[in-house]
Write a protein that holds these residues in place. Structure first.
Motif, PDB file in Angstrom:
ATOM      1  N   VAL B  25       8.442  -1.276  -7.621  1.00  0.00           N
ATOM      2  CA  VAL B  25       8.429  -0.272  -8.462  1.00  0.00           C
ATOM      3  C   VAL B  25       8.267   0.523  -8.930  1.00  0.00           C
ATOM      4  N   ARG B  26       8.173   0.067  -9.894  1.00  0.00           N
ATOM      5  CA  ARG B  26       8.091   1.434 -11.296  1.00  0.00           C
ATOM      6  C   ARG B  26       6.802   2.127 -11.078  1.00  0.00           C
ATOM      7  N   LEU B  27       6.090   2.178 -11.174  1.00  0.00           N
ATOM      8  CA  LEU B  27       4.890   2.201 -11.397  1.00  0.00           C
ATOM      9  C   LEU B  27       4.108   3.742 -10.810  1.00  0.00           C
ATOM     10  N   PRO B  28       3.685   4.306 -10.582  1.00  0.00           N
ATOM     11  CA  PRO B  28       3.530   5.747  -9.982  1.00  0.00           C
ATOM     12  C   PRO B  28       3.197   5.391  -9.196  1.00  0.00           C
ATOM     13  N   ASP B  29       1.829   5.179  -9.002  1.00  0.00           N
ATOM     14  CA  ASP B  29       1.203   5.195  -7.311  1.00  0.00           C
ATOM     15  C   ASP B  29       0.529   4.390  -6.913  1.00  0.00           C
ATOM     16  N   ILE B  30      -0.259   4.035  -5.481  1.00  0.00           N
ATOM     17  CA  ILE B  30      -0.795   2.896  -4.910  1.00  0.00           C
ATOM     18  C   ILE B  30      -1.401   2.166  -5.567  1.00  0.00           C
ATOM     19  N   TYR B  31      -1.982   2.449  -6.461  1.00  0.00           N
ATOM     20  CA  TYR B  31      -3.425   1.762  -6.836  1.00  0.00           C
ATOM     21  C   TYR B  31      -2.846   1.152  -7.838  1.00  0.00           C
ATOM     22  N   ASN B  32      -2.058   1.729  -8.526  1.00  0.00           N
ATOM     23  CA  ASN B  32      -0.906   1.369 -10.401  1.00  0.00           C
ATOM     24  C   ASN B  32      -0.430   0.014  -9.285  1.00  0.00           C
TER      25      ASN B  32
ATOM     26  N   PHE C  13      14.503  -7.867  -2.760  1.00  0.00           N
ATOM     27  CA  PHE C  13      15.208  -6.598  -2.245  1.00  0.00           C
ATOM     28  C   PHE C  13      14.533  -6.008  -3.070  1.00  0.00           C
ATOM     29  N   LEU C  14      13.932  -6.063  -3.876  1.00  0.00           N
ATOM     30  CA  LEU C  14      13.049  -4.836  -4.370  1.00  0.00           C
ATOM     31  C   LEU C  14      11.341  -4.218  -3.886  1.00  0.00           C
ATOM     32  N   CYS C  15      10.943  -5.478  -3.020  1.00  0.00           N
ATOM     33  CA  CYS C  15       9.938  -4.914  -1.740  1.00  0.00           C
ATOM     34  C   CYS C  15      10.502  -3.831  -1.005  1.00  0.00           C
ATOM     35  N   LEU C  16      11.565  -4.741  -0.635  1.00  0.00           N
ATOM     36  CA  LEU C  16      12.703  -3.996   0.575  1.00  0.00           C
ATOM     37  C   LEU C  16      12.340  -2.263  -0.094  1.00  0.00           C
ATOM     38  N   TYR C  17      13.029  -2.231  -0.952  1.00  0.00           N
ATOM     39  CA  TYR C  17      13.516  -0.544  -2.056  1.00  0.00           C
ATOM     40  C   TYR C  17      12.160  -0.098  -1.322  1.00  0.00           C
ATOM     41  N   ARG C  18      11.015  -0.514  -2.234  1.00  0.00           N
ATOM     42  CA  ARG C  18       9.390  -0.443  -2.601  1.00  0.00           C
ATOM     43  C   ARG C  18       9.177   0.623  -0.103  1.00  0.00           C
ATOM     44  N   VAL C  19       9.695  -0.901   0.430  1.00  0.00           N
ATOM     45  CA  VAL C  19       9.762  -0.721   2.052  1.00  0.00           C
ATOM     46  C   VAL C  19      10.205   0.852   2.377  1.00  0.00           C
ATOM     47  N   GLY C  20      11.541   0.807   2.135  1.00  0.00           N
ATOM     48  CA  GLY C  20      12.006   1.945   2.448  1.00  0.00           C
ATOM     49  C   GLY C  20      11.916   3.093   1.336  1.00  0.00           C
ATOM     50  N   LYS C  21      11.744   3.579   0.378  1.00  0.00           N
ATOM     51  CA  LYS C  21      11.273   4.130  -0.027  1.00  0.00           C
ATOM     52  C   LYS C  21      10.240   4.771  -0.265  1.00  0.00           C
ATOM     53  N   THR C  24       4.981   6.683   1.190  1.00  0.00           N
ATOM     54  CA  THR C  24       3.418   7.105   2.126  1.00  0.00           C
ATOM     55  C   THR C  24       2.925   6.004   2.896  1.00  0.00           C
ATOM     56  N   ALA C  25       2.152   6.031   3.573  1.00  0.00           N
ATOM     57  CA  ALA C  25       2.499   4.600   4.531  1.00  0.00           C
ATOM     58  C   ALA C  25       2.092   3.585   4.084  1.00  0.00           C
ATOM     59  N   PRO C  26       0.611   3.696   3.435  1.00  0.00           N
ATOM     60  CA  PRO C  26      -0.179   2.687   2.449  1.00  0.00           C
ATOM     61  C   PRO C  26       0.832   2.307   1.284  1.00  0.00           C
ATOM     62  N   ASP C  27       1.732   2.467   0.735  1.00  0.00           N
ATOM     63  CA  ASP C  27       2.742   2.010  -0.161  1.00  0.00           C
ATOM     64  C   ASP C  27       3.434   1.426   0.508  1.00  0.00           C
ATOM     65  N   ARG C  28       4.174   1.178   1.900  1.00  0.00           N
ATOM     66  CA  ARG C  28       4.618   0.189   2.385  1.00  0.00           C
ATOM     67  C   ARG C  28       3.987  -0.627   2.947  1.00  0.00           C
ATOM     68  N   THR C  29       2.427  -0.587   3.651  1.00  0.00           N
ATOM     69  CA  THR C  29       1.587  -1.954   3.404  1.00  0.00           C
ATOM     70  C   THR C  29       1.836  -2.642   2.379  1.00  0.00           C
ATOM     71  N   VAL C  30       1.451  -1.925   0.911  1.00  0.00           N
ATOM     72  CA  VAL C  30       1.435  -3.016  -0.291  1.00  0.00           C
ATOM     73  C   VAL C  30       2.760  -3.872  -0.066  1.00  0.00           C
ATOM     74  N   ALA C  31       3.817  -3.103   0.331  1.00  0.00           N
ATOM     75  CA  ALA C  31       4.956  -3.599  -0.608  1.00  0.00           C
ATOM     76  C   ALA C  31       5.006  -5.374   0.460  1.00  0.00           C
ATOM     77  N   ILE C  32       4.854  -4.760   2.581  1.00  0.00           N
ATOM     78  CA  ILE C  32       5.116  -5.987   2.955  1.00  0.00           C
ATOM     79  C   ILE C  32       4.065  -6.795   3.084  1.00  0.00           C
ATOM     80  N   ASP C  33       2.709  -7.005   2.820  1.00  0.00           N
ATOM     81  CA  ASP C  33       2.230  -7.737   1.681  1.00  0.00           C
ATOM     82  C   ASP C  33       2.253  -7.750   0.962  1.00  0.00           C
ATOM     83  N   GLY C  36       4.729 -11.268   2.260  1.00  0.00           N
ATOM     84  CA  GLY C  36       3.783 -12.595   3.118  1.00  0.00           C
ATOM     85  C   GLY C  36       4.067 -13.186   2.508  1.00  0.00           C
ATOM     86  N   THR C  37       3.019 -13.366   0.370  1.00  0.00           N
ATOM     87  CA  THR C  37       3.078 -14.262  -0.465  1.00  0.00           C
ATOM     88  C   THR C  37       4.462 -14.618  -0.955  1.00  0.00           C
ATOM     89  N   LEU C  38       5.355 -13.549  -1.063  1.00  0.00           N
ATOM     90  CA  LEU C  38       7.358 -14.174  -1.305  1.00  0.00           C
ATOM     91  C   LEU C  38       7.326 -15.180  -0.486  1.00  0.00           C
TER      92      LEU C  38
END
Lengths: 161, 114, 84
Positions: B25-32, C13-21, C24-33, C36-38
């Protein structure tokens, strides 16, 4: 013979997953392992059999211990950066050269780099790895990266090549 | 005794999970975000699975937990690598505070996709 | 055990916050990945509570399927076909 090892590996994983020695389980496992072996035997890396050599096995254990210690260090590093109010990060992508030739060794190298402190493999083009650093401290990050890469390279060379 | 070791591993694992998600949630961009989340959540989940082995011993549950550790250790960094490369190729630049981007420099001449 | 489960729910819930907010699309993909591990961790805790190996089966399948899903999403983001 080398193809047979693949079949045995699949059958062993089946046995571990079912964890019973009833004859029906054994029969079903044999049939399924045979089907998977016929379908996927071609992409199985034949050289992976070399792992069964005891010397390589010893280096595999050394590699595992090193990897685990780096991984724990990486987690405390991330915890420090994330929980700090100022978030001390200076990210960037650097490029580094690798000596490893086989695909399996490169896969393991990239995965190890991803799980060690502050680094993430982005791409692998020919002989070069692109690595994302979360915190570049020195002016010459390539050198610093090479130290980490070579550390794993030495171990992986003994295990896989 | 085994239960105490299992409980300790469980606590450590879950605190790493929480740290990883806070980083997400906190870090600024996707790679971090990818770095923090992948490292912490992978080790955290592996610790939780290891604590299963200590709680139940070497029966069918424990062996399955060990296999699951192996799968997670292999698949999680590979997935992170795939996402990082896809993000870079789909045109997402690094955070403004970044120092250098050798990958973008090298790919500039060979831009084959839109 | 209920404490651990609620902490994992907090993580989700933290992950879901990232999925919603996620901008970009890769951000949501990371959160979904990560999600799954959680869930694999969830299955592990349930198998400790109930002492049944059913939950570990679910965990293993979930880990492998979530990996496949991540790869498919990454390929899609990259704009390439699956046979490459």
């Amino acid at each position: 013979m080398k193809r047979f090892v693949h079949f045995l590996l699949l059958f062993g994983i089946w046995l571990l997953l079912t964890w019973s020695l009833h004859w029906q389980d054994l029969l079903a496992g044999g049939i399924i392992a045979l089907i998977a072996h016929v379908m996927l035997g071609d992409i199985y890396p034949v050289n992976a059999v070399k792992i069964l050599n005891p010397v390589r096995f010893f280096w595999l254990v050394v590699y595992g211990v090193t990897f685990f210690s780096y991984m724990v260090k990486a987690n405390f590093d991330v915890a420090y950066r994330v929980l700090n109010i100022n978030m001390p990060i200076r990210p960037g992508i650097v490029k580094v050269r690798t000596r490893l030739k086989t695909d399996m060794a490169r896969t393991f190298l990239a995965n190890s780099i991803t799980l060690t402190p502050g680094t993430l493999t982005v791409d692998c083009v020919d002989d070069h790895l692109y690595i994302h650093w979360i915190n570049i401290v020195s002016d010459d990050p390539n050198k610093e990266t090479e130290i980490i890469v070579q550390h794993f390279e030495k171990l992986l060379e003994r295990v896989f090549e | 005794m085994n239960e105490i070791i299992g409980l300790t591993l469980l606590i450590i694992g879950i605190s790493f999970d929480v740290v990883g998600c806070i980083g997400l949630v906190r870090l600024p961009d996707i790679y971090n975000r990818l770095q923090a989340a992948t490292k912490c959540v992978t080790l955290g989940t592996c610790m939780i699975l290891l604590s299963v082995v200590f709680y139940t011993g070497f029966n069918s549950i424990g062996v399955k937990a060990l296999l699951c550790i192996w799968f997670v250790l292999i698949s999680s960094p590979t997935g992170a690598h795939a996402i990082a490369r896809a993000a870079h190729r789909s045109g997402i630049r690094l955070w403004e505070g970044s120092i250098m981007d050798k990958y973008a420099d090298d790919r500039e001449g060979t831009e084959d996709i839109a | 055990m209920i404490v651990f489960i609620s902490l994992l729910v907090f993580c989700i819930f933290l992950c879901l916050y990232r999925v919603g907010k996620g901008p970009t699309a890769p951000d949501r993909t990371v959160a979904i990945d990560i999600l799954g591990t959680l869930v694999v961790g969830f299955c592990a805790i349930y198998s400790i509570i109930t002492k049944k190996d059913l939950y570990m089966n679910i965990g293993i399948s979930w880990a492998l399927l979530s990996f496949l899903g991540t790869l498919a999403l990454a390929k899609y983001l990259e704009g390439r076909g699956f046979d490459e």
